[in-house]
Design a protein around this motif. Structure first.
Motif, PDB file in Angstrom:
ATOM      1  N   GLN A 171      10.306  25.018  -1.451  1.00 19.84           N
ATOM      2  CA  GLN A 171       9.767  25.188  -3.025  1.00 19.84           C
ATOM      3  C   GLN A 171       8.191  25.383  -3.417  1.00 19.84           C
ATOM      4  N   TYR A 172       8.865  23.859  -3.528  1.00 24.43           N
ATOM      5  CA  TYR A 172       7.667  23.333  -4.616  1.00 24.43           C
ATOM      6  C   TYR A 172       6.571  22.648  -4.086  1.00 24.43           C
ATOM      7  N   GLY A 173       6.954  22.314  -2.550  1.00 24.46           N
ATOM      8  CA  GLY A 173       6.521  21.489  -1.333  1.00 24.46           C
ATOM      9  C   GLY A 173       6.345  20.530  -1.528  1.00 24.46           C
ATOM     10  N   LYS A 174       7.525  20.258  -1.551  1.00 16.83           N
ATOM     11  CA  LYS A 174       7.867  17.931  -2.204  1.00 16.83           C
ATOM     12  C   LYS A 174       8.907  18.216  -0.525  1.00 16.83           C
ATOM     13  N   TYR A 175       8.722  18.857   0.661  1.00 13.30           N
ATOM     14  CA  TYR A 175       9.964  18.084   1.488  1.00 13.30           C
ATOM     15  C   TYR A 175       9.158  17.602   2.121  1.00 13.30           C
ATOM     16  N   ASP A 176       8.748  16.512   1.888  1.00 15.08           N
ATOM     17  CA  ASP A 176       7.609  15.363   2.995  1.00 15.08           C
ATOM     18  C   ASP A 176       8.737  14.656   1.794  1.00 15.08           C
ATOM     19  N   VAL A 177       8.415  13.217   3.351  1.00 16.96           N
ATOM     20  CA  VAL A 177       8.242  11.624   2.848  1.00 16.96           C
ATOM     21  C   VAL A 177       7.168  11.550   1.721  1.00 16.96           C
ATOM     22  N   GLN A 178       5.642  11.989   2.481  1.00 15.92           N
ATOM     23  CA  GLN A 178       4.583  11.748   1.898  1.00 15.92           C
ATOM     24  C   GLN A 178       4.654  12.239   0.494  1.00 15.92           C
ATOM     25  N   ALA A 179       5.395  13.339  -0.044  1.00 17.32           N
ATOM     26  CA  ALA A 179       5.354  14.298  -0.865  1.00 17.32           C
ATOM     27  C   ALA A 179       6.340  13.749  -2.422  1.00 17.32           C
ATOM     28  N   ILE A 180       6.997  13.103  -1.199  1.00 18.99           N
ATOM     29  CA  ILE A 180       7.576  12.662  -2.215  1.00 18.99           C
ATOM     30  C   ILE A 180       7.585  11.328  -2.934  1.00 18.99           C
TER      31      ILE A 180
ATOM     32  N   SER B  67       4.556  10.604  -3.253  1.00 18.03           N
ATOM     33  CA  SER B  67       3.373  10.757  -4.176  1.00 18.03           C
ATOM     34  C   SER B  67       4.428  10.570  -5.591  1.00 18.03           C
ATOM     35  N   GLN B  68       5.172  11.747  -5.836  1.00 10.68           N
ATOM     36  CA  GLN B  68       5.867  12.261  -6.420  1.00 10.68           C
ATOM     37  C   GLN B  68       6.433  11.474  -7.658  1.00 10.68           C
ATOM     38  N   VAL B  69       7.250  10.255  -6.757  1.00 12.51           N
ATOM     39  CA  VAL B  69       7.579   8.603  -7.382  1.00 12.51           C
ATOM     40  C   VAL B  69       7.026   7.978  -8.229  1.00 12.51           C
ATOM     41  N   THR B  70       5.364   8.030  -6.981  1.00 12.35           N
ATOM     42  CA  THR B  70       4.596   6.843  -7.514  1.00 12.35           C
ATOM     43  C   THR B  70       3.881   7.463  -9.072  1.00 12.35           C
ATOM     44  N   ASN B  71       2.988   8.765  -8.997  1.00  7.43           N
ATOM     45  CA  ASN B  71       2.424   9.227  -9.477  1.00  7.43           C
ATOM     46  C   ASN B  71       3.023   9.854 -10.936  1.00  7.43           C
ATOM     47  N   GLY B  72       4.001  10.495 -10.936  1.00  7.80           N
ATOM     48  CA  GLY B  72       4.934  11.034 -11.249  1.00  7.80           C
ATOM     49  C   GLY B  72       4.229  12.890 -11.735  1.00  7.80           C
ATOM     50  N   ASN B  73       4.563  13.176 -12.444  1.00  4.94           N
ATOM     51  CA  ASN B  73       3.943  14.382 -12.779  1.00  4.94           C
ATOM     52  C   ASN B  73       5.023  15.629 -13.418  1.00  4.94           C
ATOM     53  N   GLY B  74       4.313  15.804 -14.373  1.00  3.22           N
ATOM     54  CA  GLY B  74       4.739  16.300 -15.264  1.00  3.22           C
ATOM     55  C   GLY B  74       5.921  15.968 -16.572  1.00  3.22           C
ATOM     56  N   ALA B  75       7.910  15.938 -16.603  1.00  3.86           N
ATOM     57  CA  ALA B  75       8.781  15.286 -17.373  1.00  3.86           C
ATOM     58  C   ALA B  75       8.688  14.580 -16.377  1.00  3.86           C
TER      59      ALA B  75
ATOM     60  N   ILE C 180       9.418   2.635  -2.833  1.00  2.00           N
ATOM     61  CA  ILE C 180       8.558   3.228  -3.093  1.00  2.00           C
ATOM     62  C   ILE C 180       9.275   4.714  -1.445  1.00  2.00           C
ATOM     63  N   GLU C 181       9.038   4.132  -1.219  1.00  2.00           N
ATOM     64  CA  GLU C 181       9.103   4.246   0.438  1.00  2.00           C
ATOM     65  C   GLU C 181      10.372   4.532   0.716  1.00  2.00           C
ATOM     66  N   ASP C 182      11.446   3.522   0.624  1.00  2.00           N
ATOM     67  CA  ASP C 182      12.481   3.395   0.840  1.00  2.00           C
ATOM     68  C   ASP C 182      13.346   4.201  -0.197  1.00  2.00           C
ATOM     69  N   VAL C 183      13.378   4.629  -1.334  1.00  2.00           N
ATOM     70  CA  VAL C 183      13.767   5.929  -1.986  1.00  2.00           C
ATOM     71  C   VAL C 183      13.387   7.571  -1.903  1.00  2.00           C
ATOM     72  N   ALA C 184      11.754   7.045  -1.401  1.00  2.00           N
ATOM     73  CA  ALA C 184      11.550   8.427  -0.842  1.00  2.00           C
ATOM     74  C   ALA C 184      12.019   9.316   0.305  1.00  2.00           C
TER      75      ALA C 184
END
Length: 162
Positions: free
Chosen positions: A116-125, A127-135, A148-152
């Protein structure tokens, strides 16, 4: 498994060590010698031993070691999911236990929410872990790129199971 590998390694080293005990040819005093140090008219002990050997203990040891490495080693994966799980448990479970989100309830790590939030992709995850977003805070300074790659990859692999 490591015990078996140790035994095989010790056996191969013993075979190799045994091959090192070739008695060198001694030359009687006053006997004429060739350039290589062998007595004229007599076969060299070293060359005849080398020619008669049909197998090399070093080659056998290397083959056994390779066989054990292939038989007992786990495959090398692009991502280490065990490391990813450890990183997730150490850094992410406070907010994301069992794929949920204790801060923003609708933004879970389950497949439906990630799609739903366009994060069902290893690269997107990643990016989220690396840069954060919102809370969510950024972990780019705290974790290395491999972590970061391993956790994603761990989150992606667990998204449809949570």
């Amino acid at each position: 498994m490591s015990r078996v590998a140790g035994i095989v390694c010790a056996a191969s080293l013993a075979l190799y060590g045994a091959s090192c005990f070739i008695v060198p040819a001694t030359t009687p005093k006053g006997a004429p010698q060739t350039e290589a140090g062998a007595v004229l008219g007599q076969p060299s002990a070293i060359s005849s031993a080398a020619e008669s050997a049909s197998w090399s203990p070093l080659a056998v040891g290397a083959a056994l070691g390779l066989l054990m490495a292939v038989a007992t080693g786990r495959p090398a994966l692009a991502a280490d999911l065990e490391n990813g799980e450890a990183i997730f448990n150490g850094n992410c479970t406070a907010c994301h236990a069992n794929g949920n989100n204790s801060i923003v309830a609708e933004k879970k790590l389950k497949k439906e929410a990630l799609v739903q939030y366009g994060k069902y992709d290893v690269q997107a995850i990643m990016s989220q872990v690396t840069n954060g977003n919102g809370a969510m805070p950024a972990f780019g300074d705290k974790l290395g790129p491999d972590d970061i790659e391993d956790v994603a990859n761990y989150v992606y692999s667990k998204a449809d199971k949570w």
